[in-house]
Design an enzyme around this catalytic site. Sequence first.
Site, PDB file in Angstrom:
ATOM      1  N   PHE A 156       0.812  -1.224   0.000  1.00 55.40           N
ATOM      2  CA  PHE A 156       0.000   0.000   0.000  1.00 55.40           C
ATOM      3  C   PHE A 156       0.844   1.273   0.000  1.00 55.40           C
ATOM      4  O   PHE A 156       0.316   2.364   0.239  1.00 55.40           O
ATOM      5  CB  PHE A 156      -0.948  -0.003   1.205  1.00 55.40           C
ATOM      6  CG  PHE A 156      -1.962  -1.117   1.136  1.00 55.40           C
ATOM      7  CD1 PHE A 156      -3.132  -0.968   0.417  1.00 55.40           C
ATOM      8  CD2 PHE A 156      -1.723  -2.333   1.762  1.00 55.40           C
ATOM      9  CE1 PHE A 156      -4.058  -2.000   0.323  1.00 55.40           C
ATOM     10  CE2 PHE A 156      -2.644  -3.379   1.684  1.00 55.40           C
ATOM     11  CZ  PHE A 156      -3.813  -3.206   0.956  1.00 55.40           C
ATOM     12  N   CYS A 267      -0.498   3.374 -10.577  1.00 56.40           N
ATOM     13  CA  CYS A 267      -1.450   2.503  -9.872  1.00 56.40           C
ATOM     14  C   CYS A 267      -2.924   2.792 -10.150  1.00 56.40           C
ATOM     15  O   CYS A 267      -3.626   1.930 -10.684  1.00 56.40           O
ATOM     16  CB  CYS A 267      -1.178   2.563  -8.375  1.00 56.40           C
ATOM     17  SG  CYS A 267       0.429   1.835  -7.974  1.00 56.40           S
TER      18      CYS A 267
HETATM   19  N1  LIG Z   1       4.654   1.885  -7.645  1.00 57.31           N
HETATM   20  C1  LIG Z   1       3.854   1.898  -6.593  1.00 57.31           C
HETATM   21  O1  LIG Z   1       3.672   2.919  -5.944  1.00 57.31           O
HETATM   22  C2  LIG Z   1       3.143   0.636  -6.154  1.00 57.31           C
HETATM   23  C3  LIG Z   1       2.551   0.586  -4.877  1.00 57.31           C
HETATM   24  C4  LIG Z   1       1.874  -0.570  -4.486  1.00 57.31           C
HETATM   25  C5  LIG Z   1       1.804  -1.664  -5.349  1.00 57.31           C
HETATM   26  N2  LIG Z   1       2.372  -1.587  -6.573  1.00 57.31           N
HETATM   27  C6  LIG Z   1       2.338  -2.794  -7.420  1.00 57.31           C
HETATM   28  O2  LIG Z   1       3.590  -3.472  -7.247  1.00 57.31           O
HETATM   29  C7  LIG Z   1       4.002  -4.084  -8.483  1.00 57.31           C
HETATM   30  C8  LIG Z   1       5.377  -3.561  -8.878  1.00 57.31           C
HETATM   31  O3  LIG Z   1       5.266  -2.177  -9.166  1.00 57.31           O
HETATM   32  P1  LIG Z   1       6.544  -1.243  -9.349  1.00 57.31           P
HETATM   33  O4  LIG Z   1       6.050   0.140  -9.500  1.00 57.31           O
HETATM   34  O5  LIG Z   1       7.537  -1.554  -8.290  1.00 57.31           O
HETATM   35  O6  LIG Z   1       7.090  -1.803 -10.754  1.00 57.31           O
HETATM   36  P2  LIG Z   1       8.421  -1.425 -11.519  1.00 57.31           P
HETATM   37  O7  LIG Z   1       8.116  -1.492 -12.960  1.00 57.31           O
HETATM   38  O8  LIG Z   1       9.023  -0.187 -10.929  1.00 57.31           O
HETATM   39  O9  LIG Z   1       9.427  -2.624 -11.154  1.00 57.31           O
HETATM   40  C9  LIG Z   1       9.234  -3.951 -11.544  1.00 57.31           C
HETATM   41  C10 LIG Z   1      10.618  -4.630 -11.627  1.00 57.31           C
HETATM   42  O10 LIG Z   1      10.424  -6.030 -11.873  1.00 57.31           O
HETATM   43  C11 LIG Z   1      11.484  -6.463 -12.712  1.00 57.31           C
HETATM   44  N3  LIG Z   1      11.180  -7.763 -13.301  1.00 57.31           N
HETATM   45  C12 LIG Z   1      10.346  -8.055 -14.330  1.00 57.31           C
HETATM   46  N4  LIG Z   1      10.349  -9.388 -14.560  1.00 57.31           N
HETATM   47  C13 LIG Z   1      11.182  -9.947 -13.647  1.00 57.31           C
HETATM   48  C14 LIG Z   1      11.584 -11.281 -13.368  1.00 57.31           C
HETATM   49  N5  LIG Z   1      11.128 -12.320 -14.070  1.00 57.31           N
HETATM   50  N6  LIG Z   1      12.457 -11.495 -12.365  1.00 57.31           N
HETATM   51  C15 LIG Z   1      12.930 -10.471 -11.632  1.00 57.31           C
HETATM   52  N7  LIG Z   1      12.573  -9.168 -11.855  1.00 57.31           N
HETATM   53  C16 LIG Z   1      11.722  -8.924 -12.848  1.00 57.31           C
HETATM   54  C17 LIG Z   1      11.645  -5.313 -13.696  1.00 57.31           C
HETATM   55  O11 LIG Z   1      12.903  -5.360 -14.369  1.00 57.31           O
HETATM   56  C18 LIG Z   1      11.499  -4.108 -12.756  1.00 57.31           C
HETATM   57  O12 LIG Z   1      12.771  -3.709 -12.240  1.00 57.31           O
HETATM   58  C19 LIG Z   1       2.877  -3.794  -9.469  1.00 57.31           C
HETATM   59  O13 LIG Z   1       1.970  -4.858  -9.440  1.00 57.31           O
HETATM   60  C20 LIG Z   1       2.230  -2.531  -8.900  1.00 57.31           C
HETATM   61  O14 LIG Z   1       0.882  -2.421  -9.273  1.00 57.31           O
HETATM   62  C21 LIG Z   1       3.058  -0.483  -7.002  1.00 57.31           C
HETATM   63  O1  LIG Z   2      -6.632  14.400  -2.934  1.00 58.76           O
HETATM   64  C1  LIG Z   2      -5.927  13.961  -3.859  1.00 58.76           C
HETATM   65  C2  LIG Z   2      -4.930  12.975  -3.671  1.00 58.76           C
HETATM   66  C3  LIG Z   2      -4.198  12.528  -4.782  1.00 58.76           C
HETATM   67  N1  LIG Z   2      -4.425  13.058  -6.011  1.00 58.76           N
HETATM   68  C4  LIG Z   2      -3.664  12.546  -7.171  1.00 58.76           C
HETATM   69  O2  LIG Z   2      -3.774  11.127  -7.180  1.00 58.76           O
HETATM   70  C5  LIG Z   2      -2.625  10.537  -7.750  1.00 58.76           C
HETATM   71  C6  LIG Z   2      -2.117   9.406  -6.883  1.00 58.76           C
HETATM   72  O3  LIG Z   2      -1.611   9.918  -5.675  1.00 58.76           O
HETATM   73  P1  LIG Z   2      -1.171   8.973  -4.465  1.00 58.76           P
HETATM   74  O4  LIG Z   2      -2.250   8.022  -4.156  1.00 58.76           O
HETATM   75  O5  LIG Z   2      -0.693   9.839  -3.377  1.00 58.76           O
HETATM   76  O6  LIG Z   2       0.116   8.235  -5.083  1.00 58.76           O
HETATM   77  P2  LIG Z   2       0.425   6.725  -5.541  1.00 58.76           P
HETATM   78  O7  LIG Z   2       1.884   6.544  -5.331  1.00 58.76           O
HETATM   79  O8  LIG Z   2      -0.148   6.489  -6.890  1.00 58.76           O
HETATM   80  O9  LIG Z   2      -0.290   5.758  -4.452  1.00 58.76           O
HETATM   81  C7  LIG Z   2      -1.522   5.075  -4.705  1.00 58.76           C
HETATM   82  O10 LIG Z   2      -1.301   3.889  -5.434  1.00 58.76           O
HETATM   83  C8  LIG Z   2      -0.395   2.957  -4.796  1.00 58.76           C
HETATM   84  C9  LIG Z   2      -0.163   1.809  -5.755  1.00 58.76           C
HETATM   85  O11 LIG Z   2      -1.170   0.857  -5.725  1.00 58.76           O
HETATM   86  C10 LIG Z   2      -0.996   2.514  -3.465  1.00 58.76           C
HETATM   87  O12 LIG Z   2      -0.110   1.579  -2.838  1.00 58.76           O
HETATM   88  C11 LIG Z   2      -1.223   3.740  -2.579  1.00 58.76           C
HETATM   89  O13 LIG Z   2      -1.822   3.339  -1.357  1.00 58.76           O
HETATM   90  C12 LIG Z   2      -2.133   4.710  -3.336  1.00 58.76           C
HETATM   91  O14 LIG Z   2      -2.310   5.919  -2.582  1.00 58.76           O
HETATM   92  C13 LIG Z   2      -1.626  11.674  -7.976  1.00 58.76           C
HETATM   93  O15 LIG Z   2      -1.652  12.029  -9.345  1.00 58.76           O
HETATM   94  C14 LIG Z   2      -2.158  12.810  -7.133  1.00 58.76           C
HETATM   95  O16 LIG Z   2      -1.845  14.076  -7.670  1.00 58.76           O
HETATM   96  C15 LIG Z   2      -5.395  14.030  -6.203  1.00 58.76           C
HETATM   97  O17 LIG Z   2      -5.630  14.497  -7.323  1.00 58.76           O
HETATM   98  N2  LIG Z   2      -6.123  14.456  -5.112  1.00 58.76           N
END
Ligand SMILES: NC(=O)c1ccc[n+]([C@@H]2O[C@H](COP(=O)([O-])OP(=O)(O)OC[C@H]3O[C@@H](n4cnc5c(N)ncnc54)[C@H](O)[C@@H]3O)[C@@H](O)[C@H]2O)c1
Ligand SMILES: O=c1ccn([C@@H]2O[C@H](COP(=O)(O)OP(=O)(O)O[C@H]3O[C@H](CO)[C@@H](O)[C@H](O)[C@H]3O)[C@@H](O)[C@H]2O)c(=O)[nH]1
Length: 448
Positions: A156, A267
């Site tokens: 999260f 996301c």
């Molecule tokens: N970015 C966020 O804020 C966030 C937050 C919560 C959940 N998530 C979820 O977490 C997951 C990862 O997101 P992210 O933003 O970290 O992705 P990302 O694209 O930044 O990183 C993914 C990594 O996985 C690697 N990879 C791909 N295939 C692989 C394999 N077979 N073995 C080892 N490594 C491999 C890629 O090279 C890359 O470095 C997604 O499902 C996303 O929805 C993302």
């Molecule tokens: O009141 C608000 C809050 C956020 N945003 C926009 O919403 C987007 C997402 O913002 P934020 O949620 O803070 O960033 P993320 O890193 O995308 O995080 C979301 O997505 C992640 C990936 O799933 C989750 O893990 C987090 O809990 C969830 O907040 C951005 O473009 C913000 O500018 C608004 O427009 N208004």
Amino acid sequence: MRVTVFGIGYVGLVQAAALAEAGHDVLCVDVDAAKVENLRQGIVPIFEPGLEALVRENHAEGRLTFTTNAEEAVAFAAIQIIAVGTPPGEDGSADMKYVVAVAETIGRLMDEPKTVVTKSTVPVGTGDRIAEAIAEVLEARGQSDLVVRIVSNPEFLKEGSAVADCLKPDRIIVGSSDPEAIALMRELYAPFNRNHEKMIVMALRSAEFTKYAANCMLASRISFMNEMANLAELMDADIEQVRQGIGSDPRIGYHFIYPGIGYGGSCFPKDVSAMIHAAETVGYTPLMLHAVDARNRAQKSVLFDKVQRHFGGNLAGKRFALWGLAFKANTDDMREASSRVIMEALWAAGASVQAFDPEAMSQCQEIYGQRDDLLLCGTKEAALRGADALLIATEWKNFRAPSFDTIRETLTSPLIFDGRNLYDPAVVARYGIEYVSIGRQVAGARQA
Ligand SMILES: NC(=O)c1ccc[n+]([C@@H]2O[C@H](COP(=O)([O-])OP(=O)(O)OC[C@H]3O[C@@H](n4cnc5c(N)ncnc54)[C@H](O)[C@@H]3O)[C@@H](O)[C@H]2O)c1
Ligand SMILES: O=c1ccn([C@@H]2O[C@H](COP(=O)(O)OP(=O)(O)O[C@H]3O[C@H](CO)[C@@H](O)[C@H](O)[C@H]3O)[C@@H](O)[C@H]2O)c(=O)[nH]1
């Protein structure tokens, strides 16, 4: 405890560093050899406050290591965390190819029991798919008796505060019905669970669903407020006053009700689409989610529409300063950023952009390369020079108290289009600057 993390992206790297900081031994594995080599030298590929120091310290102390060698990674630990990407497919569904590839790798290389923990955001039912993928490979190897436990443990964290979110999580969702796997998760997360009980244990499919429900709820709040902002503008009300008025109700609260130019990032857009796709797959029409998504797509053009209206539809040859490229503050990430929609619309209309962002300049350069209608400026003030107006696309702190005198004197005409409602319209007006924002009133006058 020893832990392997597959995928060194925003989630994998931050979570691995947090686990190492708590004292675990963490081996990160990625297919991107350059990323692994850089990390071994202390070069962190993303900007995330506090991450570089955390990675360097834990790497130097030997608790956080990096490899491209899957064999080494699978052998390293009983806990195998999957944190690879789940990007949107063409039909909006979440593409599971990286997750399934990791599952198959684990099945191919394991020779002792493993607990496979999915941290990536994956559709409901993926746990079963992972179990099947591993079972098939084990069967082909004649190793069907090896125990595999599957856990869903969605992440999260928010970009921009990812380190703090991982070190002090609000909740730790664990989806599993296997008592041994749950006990292992309790031990893994014990260092993050001291203040009060944060672990919520549930069925695996419920845990997978929880992640989508959380993101869809937050996205809904933003789209709802954007709809209210657009209406407030037409009804001569001020959305910032309304925001404070409704936020004071504890049932609503102040979080995630900032109106603006839509949500971006890796996301919300993809997870809302994936949930829509998943709903339709089970024969359900998710009316609300369609509306959340549609409002967001439309909202990304609202600032451009205001600019176009202001200039009577003729933007050819105009120059615009753009403050903010990242999809939100405190990140260098431009995935699905509203700034991209704005820039691309301005370019299509024949205008040029002079942009500044505290962290996302190199990502912008990578995405758009060299072009005549994009100038990346070293400071926010430099971006103003000779521009016909200032546009604001990201809510960076650094933009909140600018010198309005400098803005007025440097722009060719004193005009701000603010997509994040950063300023008090009365203050901006006192400096002799015309101010157009989202759903706000300037001395009772309608917005552009
Ligand atoms: N970015 C966020 O804020 C966030 C937050 C919560 C959940 N998530 C979820 O977490 C997951 C990862 O997101 P992210 O933003 O970290 O992705 P990302 O694209 O930044 O990183 C993914 C990594 O996985 C690697 N990879 C791909 N295939 C692989 C394999 N077979 N073995 C080892 N490594 C491999 C890629 O090279 C890359 O470095 C997604 O499902 C996303 O929805 C993302
Ligand atoms: O009141 C608000 C809050 C956020 N945003 C926009 O919403 C987007 C997402 O913002 P934020 O949620 O803070 O960033 P993320 O890193 O995308 O995080 C979301 O997505 C992640 C990936 O799933 C989750 O893990 C987090 O809990 C969830 O907040 C951005 O473009 C913000 O500018 C608004 O427009 N208004």
